[in-house]
Design a protein around this motif. Structure first.
Motif, short mmCIF file in Angstrom:
data_model
loop_
_atom_site.label_atom_id
_atom_site.label_comp_id
_atom_site.label_asym_id
_atom_site.label_seq_id
_atom_site.Cartn_x
_atom_site.Cartn_y
_atom_site.Cartn_z
N GLY A 1 -49.33 -14.52 -22.08
CA GLY A 1 -50.74 -14.29 -22.37
C GLY A 1 -51.09 -12.86 -22.73
N SER A 2 -50.16 -11.94 -22.54
CA SER A 2 -50.47 -10.56 -22.84
C SER A 2 -50.44 -10.32 -24.34
N LYS A 3 -51.13 -9.27 -24.74
CA LYS A 3 -51.24 -8.98 -26.15
C LYS A 3 -49.93 -8.38 -26.65
N PHE A 4 -49.63 -8.69 -27.88
CA PHE A 4 -48.41 -8.17 -28.48
C PHE A 4 -48.48 -6.67 -28.72
N GLY A 5 -47.40 -6.03 -28.52
CA GLY A 5 -47.20 -4.71 -29.04
C GLY A 5 -48.16 -3.65 -28.57
N LYS A 6 -48.65 -2.88 -29.48
CA LYS A 6 -49.37 -1.66 -29.19
C LYS A 6 -48.47 -0.75 -28.39
N SER A 7 -49.04 -0.05 -27.45
CA SER A 7 -48.23 1.02 -26.87
C SER A 7 -47.56 0.67 -25.54
N ASP A 8 -47.54 -0.60 -25.20
CA ASP A 8 -46.99 -0.92 -23.88
C ASP A 8 -45.48 -1.13 -23.89
N GLY A 9 -44.80 -0.12 -23.49
CA GLY A 9 -43.37 -0.26 -23.25
C GLY A 9 -42.51 -0.35 -24.49
N ASN A 10 -41.26 -0.53 -24.29
CA ASN A 10 -40.33 -0.54 -25.41
C ASN A 10 -39.78 -1.95 -25.69
N ASP A 11 -40.44 -2.95 -25.12
CA ASP A 11 -39.97 -4.30 -25.39
C ASP A 11 -40.64 -4.86 -26.63
N ASN A 12 -41.23 -3.96 -27.40
CA ASN A 12 -41.83 -4.38 -28.66
C ASN A 12 -40.77 -4.86 -29.63
N VAL A 13 -41.17 -5.79 -30.45
CA VAL A 13 -40.29 -6.22 -31.51
C VAL A 13 -40.77 -5.57 -32.80
N TRP A 14 -39.96 -4.67 -33.30
CA TRP A 14 -40.36 -3.90 -34.48
C TRP A 14 -39.80 -4.53 -35.76
N LEU A 15 -40.45 -4.19 -36.86
CA LEU A 15 -39.96 -4.68 -38.14
C LEU A 15 -38.87 -3.77 -38.68
N ASP A 16 -38.84 -2.54 -38.22
CA ASP A 16 -37.84 -1.58 -38.65
C ASP A 16 -36.48 -1.95 -38.05
N ALA A 17 -35.51 -2.13 -38.93
CA ALA A 17 -34.18 -2.56 -38.46
C ALA A 17 -33.53 -1.54 -37.55
N GLU A 18 -33.95 -0.28 -37.68
CA GLU A 18 -33.40 0.76 -36.81
C GLU A 18 -33.91 0.59 -35.38
N LYS A 19 -35.13 0.13 -35.26
CA LYS A 19 -35.74 0.01 -33.94
C LYS A 19 -35.41 -1.33 -33.29
N THR A 20 -35.42 -2.37 -34.08
CA THR A 20 -35.07 -3.70 -33.57
C THR A 20 -34.11 -4.30 -34.60
#
Length: 425
Positions: free
Chosen positions: A225-244
């Motif tokens: 239920g939590s909102k995706f992304g923004k600045s919370d932690g590093n478990d974000n799924v990025w579009l940049d192949a270097e990051k994810t």
RNA sequence: GGGGGGAUACCAAAGUGGCCAACUGGGGCAGACUGUAAAUCUGUUGUCUUCGACUUCGUAGGUUCGAAUCCUGCUCCCCCCA
């Protein structure tokens, strides 16, 4: 194709201004979404709004992607409980460039070259003087109106700087500018953006005596239920192949539960209604095959990365999650291992460390950061969660040069889904 | 300006001289069951040279055989009265 109708069945319609559907049916319209450069890459949360533009273009309209070089300098107070830290110009420029590139790539890939109109609000804000701005724009809106917005109201109690308070004026002015210069009559966004968007249509009505429209989509949430992304932690799924890495990106979609994957396949792919309905039906009849998850992962990975990245991710997933054994691993060539494990965290260790054998505990805690302490290493070994080259190992286990795959690699697995590659030098 | 309350591990929150590496809940991580799902159950969640030792309860000192617990200074937060 009727865009609003399309949004409705995809479950992407949260709020829409009256008359919007008719307006869009009259012909090709220009519509925009703004993206603030909070990082140098977009993440899955952004992707969900970017998909609105993709769908918009797909329905025959003109998408405009706005990168908020100016608004990013100010900070949107929406859904923020604290005053936002201002970004340094240098960082901001880097972020703008990164996001600009990704949006363009994504939109053109989905809709063909030249479909997307990219703009940056810094271009029209940079020479706007403060005096001109408060006279031209500020005069048209009352503070009473501005403070009635949820994003502002929530913050009044705790404090809100004038800077962030002004944010909606900037966003409103963006809409006005695009209305006047690009004949843009429509704005989309996440449901939290409704307030900011309406300020824009209001401004267009009062200052330009025009009529503009808007719709918002429900925010993408995670399973919890939590909102995706923004600045919370590093478990974000990025579009940049270097990051994810594409592999991780692919796995992210594969791992979605049934409910989510059904929502997501509508939102994140361009598949037609008939096809999606069929996929969902098939999936429900036989959930174990994870049909929707597989298709979803395939489509989105191809869109964001490439067919090649997808193929690698599938191969890697097959090896990692299929019924592969140590023997299978040993059959892989060095190059195949490199390709398959592209993006899997890799640690380099010295061959001399292995020559006389080394305790798995020491190997993991000292030579790598797979675990953060020896205590944790022992714990996970006791929990039976560590595998070396696909074979479970216990507390007493040792690793030596005999365990090397292709004389170079060792595959360490912690739990079911966390893989690490050790490369010997 | 005056008065009161508080600061405990990732978060919340117990503990008010030895039984405290610290109850409990959430979260995290893992195991079982499965479908790389959900739900459920179980274990685990300071560090290390792990049947033991060491360092932790805002911070710096002090009292004591012994302190998260008592005393003093400092820092920060909250509430009430002006």
């Amino acid at each position: 194709m009727n865009f609003i109708e399309e949004m409705r069945w995809r479950g992407l319609l949260h709020d829409v201004m009256p008359g919007t559907e008719e307006h869009l049916l009259e012909g090709k319209r220009a519509g925009y979404i703004g993206f603030d450069p909070t990082a140098d890459s977009l993440h899955v949360g952004h992707l969900s709004t970017a998909m609105l533009l993709v769908h918009f273009a797909h329905c025959g309209h003109q998408p405009i992607a706005l990168v908020g070089g100016a608004t990013g300098m100010v900070g949107d107070p929406t859904d923020k409980t604290n005053e936002r830290q201002l970004l340094y110009e240098e960082e901001l420029n880097k972020n703008v460039a990164g996001i600009h590139h990704q949006l363009k790539y994504l939109l053109e890939k989905a809709g063909g070259e030249g479909t997307i109109n990219m703009v940056n609000n810094y271009d029209w804000m940079k020479d706007y003087t403060f005096l001109d701005f408060i006279r031209d724009i500020g005069k048209h809106l009352t503070v009473n109106y501005m403070t009635s917005k949820d994003s502002v109201k929530k913050r009044l109690e705790f404090g809100l700087s004038f800077t962030e308070f002004s944010y909606q004026l900037l966003q409103g002015n963006d809409f006005l500018h695009l209305y006047e210069k690009h004949n843009c009559t429509f704005q989309m966004g996440g449901s939290d953006q409704w307030g900011n968007i309406v300020t824009g249509t209001e401004l267009i009505r009062r200052k330009a005596e025009g009529k503009a429209y808007a719709m918002t989509a429900p925010l993408v949430t995670r399973a919890d239920g939590s909102k995706f992304g923004k600045s919370d932690g590093n478990d974000n799924v990025w579009l940049d192949a270097e990051k994810t890495s594409p592999y991780k990106f692919y796995q992210f979609w594969i791992n979605q539960d049934d409910d989510m994957s059904e929502q997501y396949i509508k939102r994140f792919t361009l598949l037609e209604k008939a096809e999606i309905d069929e996929l969902i039906e098939e999936h429900r009849a036989n959930p174990g095959r994870r049909i929707v998850q597989n298709r979803l992962a395939k489509e989105v990975t191809t869109l964001v990365h490439s067919k090649e990245d997808l193929d690698l991710a599938i191969t890697a997933s097959g090896i990692l999650f299929g019924k592969s054994t140590k023997e299978n691993l040993q059959q892989l060539s060095k190059q195949a291992i490199q390709e398959v494990f592209e993006g899997v965290p890799t640690f380099t260790i010295q061959k001399t460390d292995l020559e006389h054998g080394i305790e798995v505990v020491d190997l993991m805690a000292d030579k790598t950061t797979i675990v953060s302490s020896k205590g944790e290493a022992r714990r996970s070994l006791k929990e039976n969660s560590i595998s070396i080259n696909k074979e479970k190992v216990g507390l007493e286990a040792q690793v030596s040069t005999a365990d090397l795959l292709n004389d170079t690699y060792i595959l360490v697995q912690k739990g079911k889904k966390n893989y690490f590659l050790l490369e010997v030098q």
